[in-house]
Write an enzyme that holds these catalytic residues in place. Sequence first.
Site, PDB file in Angstrom:
ATOM      1  N   ASP A 152       0.799  -1.219   0.000  1.00  0.00           N
ATOM      2  CA  ASP A 152       0.000   0.000   0.000  1.00  0.00           C
ATOM      3  C   ASP A 152       0.834   1.272   0.000  1.00  0.00           C
ATOM      4  O   ASP A 152       2.010   1.236   0.381  1.00  0.00           O
ATOM      5  CB  ASP A 152      -0.814   0.019   1.303  1.00  0.00           C
ATOM      6  CG  ASP A 152      -2.272  -0.234   1.029  1.00  0.00           C
ATOM      7  OD1 ASP A 152      -2.633  -0.442  -0.143  1.00  0.00           O
ATOM      8  OD2 ASP A 152      -3.059  -0.225   1.999  1.00  0.00           O
TER       9      ASP A 152
ATOM     10  N   TYR B 152       5.747  -9.639   7.622  1.00  0.00           N
ATOM     11  CA  TYR B 152       5.544  -8.200   7.787  1.00  0.00           C
ATOM     12  C   TYR B 152       5.862  -7.801   9.225  1.00  0.00           C
ATOM     13  O   TYR B 152       5.582  -8.557  10.164  1.00  0.00           O
ATOM     14  CB  TYR B 152       4.086  -7.821   7.497  1.00  0.00           C
ATOM     15  CG  TYR B 152       3.786  -7.584   6.046  1.00  0.00           C
ATOM     16  CD1 TYR B 152       4.017  -6.346   5.459  1.00  0.00           C
ATOM     17  CD2 TYR B 152       3.244  -8.598   5.264  1.00  0.00           C
ATOM     18  CE1 TYR B 152       3.729  -6.123   4.123  1.00  0.00           C
ATOM     19  CE2 TYR B 152       2.948  -8.381   3.917  1.00  0.00           C
ATOM     20  CZ  TYR B 152       3.190  -7.136   3.354  1.00  0.00           C
ATOM     21  OH  TYR B 152       2.906  -6.919   2.037  1.00  0.00           O
TER      22      TYR B 152
END
Lengths: 262, 262
Positions: B53, B114
């Site tokens: 993103d 992540y």
Amino acid sequence: MPRYVLKLEYKGTNFSGSQKQLSNIRTVQGELEKAFSTLTKQNIRTIFSGRTDAGVHAKGQIVHFDVNSCNIDFTDNKIVYSLNGLLPVDMSIAWIKLSNMDFHAQKSAVGRFYRYKIISRKQRSAFDEDCLFIRENVDVEYINKALSFLIGEHDFSSFKKVKTSNPAKICKIYLAKCHKNNDEILIDIVANRFLYGMVRTIVGTILYLERKSLSPESLKDILKCRNRAKAGPTASPQGLTLMKVIYDKNINMEMAYENIFS
Amino acid sequence: MPRYVLKLEYKGTNFSGSQKQLSNIRTVQGELEKAFSTLTKQNIRTIFSGRTDAGVHAKGQIVHFDVNSCNIDFTDNKIVYSLNGLLPVDMSIAWIKLSNMDFHAQKSAVGRFYRYKIISRKQRSAFDEDCLFIRENVDVEYINKALSFLIGEHDFSSFKKVKTSNPAKICKIYLAKCHKNNDEILIDIVANRFLYGMVRTIVGTILYLERKSLSPESLKDILKCRNRAKAGPTASPQGLTLMKVIYDKNINMEMAYENIFS
């Protein structure tokens, strides 16, 4: 009329130096005084421990200021929150304390600790920041040998910016050492004072001498010349950080340095 | 027609996400393909392990690309220097390797790691970057308890961005843990795949539950609802980094995680 002292941090990248300018350019002092003025509706004049050049960072810049009639208690954490809310993201106040009127951020300082950070690695990284990136290997022993010749009181004319007007060229270097953590090379220098551009010219010169395979003793010869033209290039400002300003006259400088993160 | 694989790093702050857009906005893929095109005079199409993103960083994004007729050896360090010279400073290539034609950066991936970084401290600092700053204390034990309910294979509809069109909502979380280094809190999650906005919604929800003094078990209930409306806010992108993409089918995920910096 109380006097306060504060610790200021800033990333120098997007500032035209710390010192406020008459024109409209972005400086650390200008932004700090703007935040004070918004909060207090007064013009508050700030005194820095010393100026830092455009692009140079600070993790321990010390600033004092006096407040006239004002019922704001600057030592209240919430006031510091407000100020940090008003300041741009690339600067911040760590704390504000009440100080004696005889304390002066610049004149009371007995030592300053600057750190120059080099990253030495085959490929640069998007996360290399606040450092000088060098592809070649850097010899830490070589740098330490060269730095050793700077310890003590010397005329540092060879390592000042040519345009400096200040006639006092004598500085006393208490500590100068280089250490390596993986691909990070840190050059730390503690002195009573520094000439304009001095740390960057020392670093730039040592790197130049190493690259040219000249002996580390060459630095001693350059120092003796008291001539800027004999030194190497000035290393870029993004690697340099003012880490700490030391005010305790009785402190052992080595200890003040070791305690930087305590 | 050789296929190459490369490891890419980027600071997401000034990118409108990783994926190339038709319009003229700044994306990671757009900048990477521009550098390739400048160097090779060819249009080279790159395939990313997955999109990140706007604002999300990567320290281990994996990309593959095929080259037609071209006498450039991309595995040569000097070619990587050139590409890093052409790329903007907020992105960099760590290495390029030759790969088998059956390797696919997205389809061959079996795991993704992540990391979400939070700084919890009284005062923000000018050097707080790539993180979410929180003034309040964050309870690491609470976060670890909540994260434990996510381990395993679940429908993560509660933690997807509302607008996701992908019908596959099942992900397998191999590892989810939180640790603290001084004022830095790191939330690490390894899964076979992630839904759009999933890590940030998990983090935002846990922080929300903690703030509201709700039990960490609430996260289990939210997961079961399969309803985004039951979860908390999405934590901001600047704290999130894609650390590693895992391709070895036989690897123990815990080990792949532990080896991240080796």
